[in-house]
Design an enzyme around this catalytic site. Structure first.
Site, mmCIF file in Angstrom:
data_model
loop_
_atom_site.group_PDB
_atom_site.id
_atom_site.type_symbol
_atom_site.label_atom_id
_atom_site.label_comp_id
_atom_site.label_asym_id
_atom_site.label_seq_id
_atom_site.Cartn_x
_atom_site.Cartn_y
_atom_site.Cartn_z
ATOM 1 N N TYR A 1 -2.579 -6.867 3.169
ATOM 2 C CA TYR A 1 -3.733 -7.367 2.293
ATOM 3 C C TYR A 1 -4.416 -8.709 2.480
ATOM 4 C CZ TYR A 1 -2.989 -3.084 -0.576
ATOM 5 O OH TYR A 1 -2.733 -1.927 -0.792
ATOM 6 N N GLU B 1 -1.397 0.824 4.041
ATOM 7 C CA GLU B 1 -2.300 0.340 2.874
ATOM 8 C C GLU B 1 -2.933 -0.766 3.364
ATOM 9 O OE1 GLU B 1 -0.386 -0.701 -0.987
ATOM 10 O OE2 GLU B 1 0.864 1.296 -0.931
ATOM 11 N N GLU C 1 7.130 -1.015 -0.297
ATOM 12 C CA GLU C 1 7.306 -2.421 -0.602
ATOM 13 C C GLU C 1 8.597 -2.999 -1.481
ATOM 14 O OE1 GLU C 1 3.795 -3.731 -2.319
ATOM 15 O OE2 GLU C 1 2.354 -3.389 -0.560
ATOM 16 N N HIS D 1 7.777 4.964 -4.917
ATOM 17 C CA HIS D 1 6.706 3.754 -5.168
ATOM 18 C C HIS D 1 6.829 3.398 -6.590
ATOM 19 C CE1 HIS D 1 2.647 2.586 -3.425
ATOM 20 N NE2 HIS D 1 2.721 1.769 -4.748
ATOM 21 N N ARG E 1 -1.798 9.847 2.085
ATOM 22 C CA ARG E 1 -0.359 9.433 1.790
ATOM 23 C C ARG E 1 -0.329 9.415 0.201
ATOM 24 N NH1 ARG E 1 1.426 3.356 1.041
ATOM 25 N NH2 ARG E 1 3.515 3.754 0.548
ATOM 26 N N ASN F 1 1.856 -2.415 5.050
ATOM 27 C CA ASN F 1 0.635 -2.625 3.734
ATOM 28 C C ASN F 1 0.275 -3.935 3.842
ATOM 29 O OD1 ASN F 1 1.829 -0.152 3.234
ATOM 30 N ND2 ASN F 1 2.427 -0.854 1.229
#
Ligand code: NCW
Length: 443
Positions: free
Chosen positions: A296, A352, A166, A120, A76, A294
């Site tokens: 985290y 991600e 995002e 991005h 990606r 994504n």
């Protein structure tokens, strides 16, 4: 563990143009808002910038070789808008599009499926200067035109597309917290920006359907698992509203065509809600194919009435990464489950997941055991979600290389491969690279 994942599951690594490419002024590329922001004193740690970054622009063959040896079947990456259209609109910069043609062709030659993100965070500076960038409703037309161009250039070979990475960050981190380009601090503006980003997402999906007949397109959101600090009614309410702000605004709205109602009312009462015109919510909720998640960390939330969100983030007690983000693999399974169930029952890719560690080069090697542990625990959490019925299709580790971590500059390292910034940008695979390689090799 790999064998338990379905046939055709995409295992990959992820990157973003401004963070790795460098060559920021080369071959006709125009500057982006990050070119400008990173050159302003005090905006980025140590005055770092992405002028050279990992020099991936010149070393992409070496980087693809690293991916090939790693054994991933997908990669990606994002396209730099201002490399393809130096001023954000107008005539294509052939040298810029050639770079992506070479990259895509080489990936396919070695059996790696590209997944391409259109945006991005590196908006062409000219669009920001001329029309106020994402503050302008006109952005959906420019983003639409850019998307159509990119689809017709690369859509014959790229089958997986992502509109935005995002949008929470390109709105609130950039226009409310002021930490990312262009560094403003105003809630009403950041809500307008979020609205324009969502409109642009919808527009790009519509353009996609016109141009690419045999591919899929999705939206990649940051997904923070939100938990109340205590079981009190107040904290649970505060966490619910915070969840609408971080997640719901970008996960619920494109599905339902309505902003999360309680938070919307709160913003409406405060007079900061975005201006919504006829047809906007239809455009925003244009059907798309998959979610990019994504993941985290989690956020622990406590009631704090004086804040417009009615809450504040409290320090959790779990171990933290170098970003200060708590390590909470259980939140991945829970978030995937919630996303699948509540946000449209769509296929999901973890677009991600990874961590920043205090990586040290010792005797020419990096023993990043913490990252290995983080990966193991998140792979296993993803598997639990799959077993619970989530239609999970892929997992991309962030990131292939250490890179330019936005306002942290080069001080934070997320890579599976160490980049020696002191010694000619030499790539040195870390322990985690070999862990992932062995994981992918095993049946
Ligand atoms: S900063 C950030 N990241 C890192 C960045 O390198 C990458 O480009 C991004 O896609 C790693 O992955 C993403 N994300 C910002 C997360 C903000 C979390 C905010 C939580 C709400 C309080």
């Amino acid at each position: 563990m790999r064998a338990v994942f379905p046939e055709g599951f995409l295992w990959g690594v992820a990157t973003a143009s401004y963070q790795i490419e460098g060559a920021d002024f080369e071959d006709g590329k125009g500057p982006s808002i990050w070119t400008d922001f990173s050159h302003r004193p005090g905006k980025v740690n140590s005055g770092d910038n992405g002028d050279v970054a990992c020099d991936h622009y010149h070393r992409f063959s070496e980087d693809i070789e690293l991916m090939k040896q790693l054994g991933v079947n997908s990669y990606r990456f994002s396209i730099s808008w201002s490399r393809v259209l130096p001023e954000g609109r107008g005539k294509i910069n052939r040298k810029g599009s050639d770079f992506y043609n070479k990259l895509i062709d080489r990936l396919l030659e070695v059996g790696i499926q590209p997944m391409v993100t259109l945006y991005h965070w590196d908006l062409p500076l000219e669009l920001h200067r001329k029309i106020d960038g994402w503050e302008s409703r006109d952005m959906r037309h420019y983003f639409g035109d850019y998307s159509s161009l990119v689809f017709s250039e690369f859509g014959d070979r790229v089958k997986h597309w992502i509109t935005l990475n995002e949008p929470y960050c390109s709105s609130h981190v950039s226009y409310l917290w002021g930490e990312h380009a262009p560094g403003k601090r105003d809630l009403k503006t950041s809500l307008t920006v979020a609205h324009n980003l969502l409109l642009s997402h919808g527009e790009a999906v519509r353009r996609f359907r016109e141009v690419v007949k045999d591919g899929t397109i999705g939206l990649a959101n940051v997904s923070t698992f939100v938990e109340p600090a205590t079981d009190s009614k107040e904290d649970r309410w505060a966490a619910r509203i915070r969840d609408q702000f971080i997640n719901g605004w970008f996960f619920e709205t494109p599905i339902t065509g309505e902003y999360p109602s309680e938070l919307f009312k709160r913003f409406n009462d405060a007079g900061v809600q975005p201006l919504i015109e006829d047809g906007d919510m239809d455009l925003i909720s244009t059907p798309f194919d998959f979610w990019g998640v994504n993941y985290y960390t989690r956020n622990v939330i406590r009631k704090e009435e004086s804040s417009i969100l009615g809450s504040e983030v409290v320090q959790g007690e779990l171990a933290k990464t170098e970003m200060g983000w708590e390590v909470y693999p259980e939140g991945l399974e829970a978030f995937l489950y919630k996303t699948f169930k509540e946000y449209g029952k769509k296929p999901i890719y973890i677009t991600e997941n990874g961590m920043a560690c205090k990586d040290k080069l010792t005797d020419g090697f990096v023993e990043d055991f913490e990252r290995v542990d983080y990966m193991k625990r998140h792979f296993s959490s993803a598997l639990s979600a799959l077993k619970a019925g989530v239609d999970l299709r892929g997992f991309y580790v962030w990131s292939l290389l250490d890179n330019f971590e936005w306002s942290y500059g080069y001080s934070k390292r997320f890579g599976l491969v160490y980049v020696d910034y002191e010694k000619g940008l030499k790539r040195i695979p870390k322990r985690s690279y070999y862990y992932y390689r062995d994981f992918l090799e095993r049946d």
